[in-house]
Design a protein around this motif. Structure first.
Motif, PDB file in Angstrom:
ATOM      1  N   LEU A 189       0.820  -1.328   0.056  1.00  0.00           N
ATOM      2  CA  LEU A 189      -0.042   0.063  -0.095  1.00  0.00           C
ATOM      3  C   LEU A 189       0.925   1.335  -0.062  1.00  0.00           C
ATOM      4  CD1 LEU A 189      -2.825  -0.909   2.512  1.00  0.00           C
ATOM      5  CD2 LEU A 189      -3.241  -0.493   0.183  1.00  0.00           C
ATOM      6  N   SER A 190       1.924   1.303   0.655  1.00  0.00           N
ATOM      7  CA  SER A 190       2.802   2.280   0.547  1.00  0.00           C
ATOM      8  C   SER A 190       3.448   2.839  -0.656  1.00  0.00           C
ATOM      9  CB  SER A 190       3.867   2.207   1.653  1.00  0.00           C
ATOM     10  OG  SER A 190       3.495   2.111   2.939  1.00  0.00           O
ATOM     11  N   LEU A 191       3.741   1.687  -1.104  1.00  0.00           N
ATOM     12  CA  LEU A 191       4.482   1.754  -2.488  1.00  0.00           C
ATOM     13  C   LEU A 191       3.400   2.409  -3.683  1.00  0.00           C
ATOM     14  CD1 LEU A 191       6.530  -1.525  -3.277  1.00  0.00           C
ATOM     15  CD2 LEU A 191       7.206   0.873  -3.019  1.00  0.00           C
ATOM     16  N   VAL A 192       2.024   1.980  -3.696  1.00  0.00           N
ATOM     17  CA  VAL A 192       0.874   2.423  -4.463  1.00  0.00           C
ATOM     18  C   VAL A 192       0.751   3.916  -4.122  1.00  0.00           C
ATOM     19  CG1 VAL A 192      -1.443   2.057  -4.867  1.00  0.00           C
ATOM     20  CG2 VAL A 192      -0.067   0.356  -4.709  1.00  0.00           C
ATOM     21  N   LYS A 193       0.584   4.385  -2.697  1.00  0.00           N
ATOM     22  CA  LYS A 193       0.548   5.596  -2.225  1.00  0.00           C
ATOM     23  C   LYS A 193       1.746   6.566  -2.922  1.00  0.00           C
ATOM     24  CE  LYS A 193       0.279   6.408   2.229  1.00  0.00           C
ATOM     25  NZ  LYS A 193       0.003   6.987   3.486  1.00  0.00           N
ATOM     26  N   ALA A 194       2.880   5.907  -2.768  1.00  0.00           N
ATOM     27  CA  ALA A 194       4.204   6.859  -3.179  1.00  0.00           C
ATOM     28  C   ALA A 194       3.965   7.252  -4.640  1.00  0.00           C
ATOM     29  CB  ALA A 194       5.243   6.060  -2.650  1.00  0.00           C
ATOM     30  N   ALA A 195       3.711   6.061  -5.409  1.00  0.00           N
ATOM     31  CA  ALA A 195       3.709   6.231  -6.876  1.00  0.00           C
ATOM     32  C   ALA A 195       2.446   7.426  -7.205  1.00  0.00           C
ATOM     33  CB  ALA A 195       3.314   4.862  -7.397  1.00  0.00           C
ATOM     34  N   LEU A 196       1.392   7.125  -6.466  1.00  0.00           N
ATOM     35  CA  LEU A 196       0.245   8.296  -6.501  1.00  0.00           C
ATOM     36  C   LEU A 196       0.981   9.714  -6.485  1.00  0.00           C
ATOM     37  CD1 LEU A 196      -2.680   6.384  -5.494  1.00  0.00           C
ATOM     38  CD2 LEU A 196      -2.171   7.310  -7.963  1.00  0.00           C
ATOM     39  N   ILE A 197       1.527   9.824  -5.301  1.00  0.00           N
ATOM     40  CA  ILE A 197       1.976  10.932  -4.704  1.00  0.00           C
ATOM     41  C   ILE A 197       3.026  11.877  -5.902  1.00  0.00           C
ATOM     42  CG2 ILE A 197       3.571  12.042  -2.957  1.00  0.00           C
ATOM     43  CD1 ILE A 197       1.903  10.490  -0.811  1.00  0.00           C
ATOM     44  N   ILE A 198       3.885  10.873  -6.348  1.00  0.00           N
ATOM     45  CA  ILE A 198       4.992  11.112  -7.411  1.00  0.00           C
ATOM     46  C   ILE A 198       4.299  11.346  -8.500  1.00  0.00           C
ATOM     47  CG2 ILE A 198       7.046  10.436  -8.620  1.00  0.00           C
ATOM     48  CD1 ILE A 198       7.957   8.643  -6.126  1.00  0.00           C
ATOM     49  N   GLY A 199       3.487  10.672  -8.987  1.00  0.00           N
ATOM     50  CA  GLY A 199       2.981  11.096 -10.173  1.00  0.00           C
ATOM     51  C   GLY A 199       2.085  12.241 -10.427  1.00  0.00           C
ATOM     52  N   TYR A 200       1.029  12.447  -9.347  1.00  0.00           N
ATOM     53  CA  TYR A 200       0.359  13.708  -9.496  1.00  0.00           C
ATOM     54  C   TYR A 200       0.678  14.678  -8.567  1.00  0.00           C
ATOM     55  CZ  TYR A 200      -2.653  10.408 -11.711  1.00  0.00           C
ATOM     56  OH  TYR A 200      -3.405   9.539 -12.886  1.00  0.00           O
ATOM     57  N   PHE A 201       1.095  14.715  -7.164  1.00  0.00           N
ATOM     58  CA  PHE A 201       1.480  15.883  -6.483  1.00  0.00           C
ATOM     59  C   PHE A 201       2.662  16.456  -6.949  1.00  0.00           C
ATOM     60  CE2 PHE A 201      -1.712  13.523  -3.745  1.00  0.00           C
ATOM     61  CZ  PHE A 201      -2.730  14.465  -3.690  1.00  0.00           C
ATOM     62  N   MET A 202       3.525  15.719  -7.253  1.00  0.00           N
ATOM     63  CA  MET A 202       4.854  15.972  -7.798  1.00  0.00           C
ATOM     64  C   MET A 202       4.946  16.257  -9.095  1.00  0.00           C
ATOM     65  SD  MET A 202       7.103  13.885  -5.109  1.00  0.00           S
ATOM     66  CE  MET A 202       8.621  14.764  -5.331  1.00  0.00           C
ATOM     67  N   HIS A 203       3.992  16.194  -9.606  1.00  0.00           N
ATOM     68  CA  HIS A 203       3.916  16.370 -11.308  1.00  0.00           C
ATOM     69  C   HIS A 203       4.858  15.744 -12.208  1.00  0.00           C
ATOM     70  CE1 HIS A 203       1.280  19.685 -10.094  1.00  0.00           C
ATOM     71  NE2 HIS A 203       2.085  20.063  -9.271  1.00  0.00           N
ATOM     72  N   MET A 204       5.341  14.591 -11.575  1.00  0.00           N
ATOM     73  CA  MET A 204       6.139  13.491 -12.607  1.00  0.00           C
ATOM     74  C   MET A 204       5.363  13.272 -13.719  1.00  0.00           C
ATOM     75  SD  MET A 204       9.383  13.700 -11.506  1.00  0.00           S
ATOM     76  CE  MET A 204       9.811  12.054 -12.117  1.00  0.00           C
ATOM     77  N   LYS A 205       4.135  12.887 -13.576  1.00  0.00           N
ATOM     78  CA  LYS A 205       3.244  12.512 -14.675  1.00  0.00           C
ATOM     79  C   LYS A 205       3.892  13.557 -16.108  1.00  0.00           C
ATOM     80  CE  LYS A 205      -1.458  11.702 -16.102  1.00  0.00           C
ATOM     81  NZ  LYS A 205      -2.694  11.742 -15.550  1.00  0.00           N
ATOM     82  N   TYR A 206       4.051  14.702 -15.927  1.00  0.00           N
ATOM     83  CA  TYR A 206       4.379  15.568 -17.108  1.00  0.00           C
ATOM     84  C   TYR A 206       5.909  15.790 -17.351  1.00  0.00           C
ATOM     85  CZ  TYR A 206      -0.616  16.259 -15.826  1.00  0.00           C
ATOM     86  OH  TYR A 206      -1.657  15.943 -15.412  1.00  0.00           O
ATOM     87  N   GLU A 207       6.515  15.155 -16.665  1.00  0.00           N
ATOM     88  CA  GLU A 207       8.219  15.391 -16.720  1.00  0.00           C
ATOM     89  C   GLU A 207       8.723  14.837 -18.268  1.00  0.00           C
ATOM     90  OE1 GLU A 207      10.210  17.516 -15.238  1.00  0.00           O
ATOM     91  OE2 GLU A 207       8.737  18.102 -13.808  1.00  0.00           O
ATOM     92  N   ILE A 208       9.860  15.145 -18.559  1.00  0.00           N
ATOM     93  CA  ILE A 208      10.454  14.234 -19.826  1.00  0.00           C
ATOM     94  C   ILE A 208      10.975  13.045 -19.145  1.00  0.00           C
ATOM     95  CG2 ILE A 208      11.193  16.669 -20.674  1.00  0.00           C
ATOM     96  CD1 ILE A 208      13.985  16.078 -19.509  1.00  0.00           C
ATOM     97  N   SER A 209      11.046  12.229 -20.177  1.00  0.00           N
ATOM     98  CA  SER A 209      11.378  10.864 -19.893  1.00  0.00           C
ATOM     99  C   SER A 209      12.666  10.531 -19.066  1.00  0.00           C
ATOM    100  CB  SER A 209      11.427  10.038 -21.245  1.00  0.00           C
ATOM    101  OG  SER A 209      12.290   9.131 -21.456  1.00  0.00           O
ATOM    102  N   ARG A 210      13.866  11.339 -19.399  1.00  0.00           N
ATOM    103  CA  ARG A 210      15.039  11.219 -18.679  1.00  0.00           C
ATOM    104  C   ARG A 210      14.750  11.199 -17.042  1.00  0.00           C
ATOM    105  NH1 ARG A 210      18.971  15.153 -21.171  1.00  0.00           N
ATOM    106  NH2 ARG A 210      17.070  15.873 -22.325  1.00  0.00           N
ATOM    107  N   MET A 211      14.026  12.027 -16.804  1.00  0.00           N
ATOM    108  CA  MET A 211      13.741  12.563 -15.239  1.00  0.00           C
ATOM    109  C   MET A 211      12.882  11.412 -14.853  1.00  0.00           C
ATOM    110  SD  MET A 211      14.325  14.456 -12.919  1.00  0.00           S
ATOM    111  CE  MET A 211      13.631  15.943 -11.830  1.00  0.00           C
ATOM    112  N   LYS A 212      11.908  10.851 -15.418  1.00  0.00           N
ATOM    113  CA  LYS A 212      11.343   9.526 -14.976  1.00  0.00           C
ATOM    114  C   LYS A 212      12.225   8.216 -14.933  1.00  0.00           C
ATOM    115  CE  LYS A 212       6.970  10.828 -17.212  1.00  0.00           C
ATOM    116  NZ  LYS A 212       6.051  10.513 -18.174  1.00  0.00           N
ATOM    117  N   TRP A 213      13.102   8.222 -15.732  1.00  0.00           N
ATOM    118  CA  TRP A 213      14.011   7.036 -15.595  1.00  0.00           C
ATOM    119  C   TRP A 213      15.140   7.229 -14.221  1.00  0.00           C
ATOM    120  CZ3 TRP A 213      14.043   2.449 -17.462  1.00  0.00           C
ATOM    121  CH2 TRP A 213      13.303   2.132 -18.709  1.00  0.00           C
ATOM    122  N   LEU A 214      15.389   8.395 -14.322  1.00  0.00           N
ATOM    123  CA  LEU A 214      16.313   8.895 -13.006  1.00  0.00           C
ATOM    124  C   LEU A 214      15.636   8.344 -11.733  1.00  0.00           C
ATOM    125  CD1 LEU A 214      19.192   9.915 -12.323  1.00  0.00           C
ATOM    126  CD2 LEU A 214      17.835  12.057 -12.069  1.00  0.00           C
TER     127      LEU A 214
END
Length: 78
Positions: free
Chosen positions: A25-50
């Motif tokens: 559950l913590s991993l799922v919650k962390a993924a949601l936080i990173i994706g939406y609240f930290m706006h990683m969903k809209y970052e370039i691909s290199r940043m996502k890989w890093l």
């Protein structure tokens, strides 16, 4: 999700099983936080890989040191 985690904490289940549920559950919650609240969903691909490589390294370190934490469960707290 936090309410579910708190609920699971008070359930009478084996410690290892409870830890697996809470980690998942913590991993799922962390993924949601990173994706939406930290706006990683809209970052370039290199940043996502890093970020993903850092996450994998962190999880690998956790798996290395997790057995050391389990000795508290098997030996008991003195």
């Amino acid at each position: 999700m936090t309410a579910i985690e708190v609920y699971l904490t008070y359930q009478n289940m084996p410690a290892v099983r409870n830890a697996h549920h809470l980690m998942g559950l913590s991993l799922v919650k962390a993924a949601l936080i990173i994706g939406y609240f930290m706006h990683m969903k809209y970052e370039i691909s290199r940043m996502k890989w890093l970020t993903m490589c850092s996450l994998v390294a962190c999880l690998a370190l956790m798996m290395i040191f997790f057995p050391d934490a389990l000795r508290i469960v098997s030996l008991g707290v003195k």
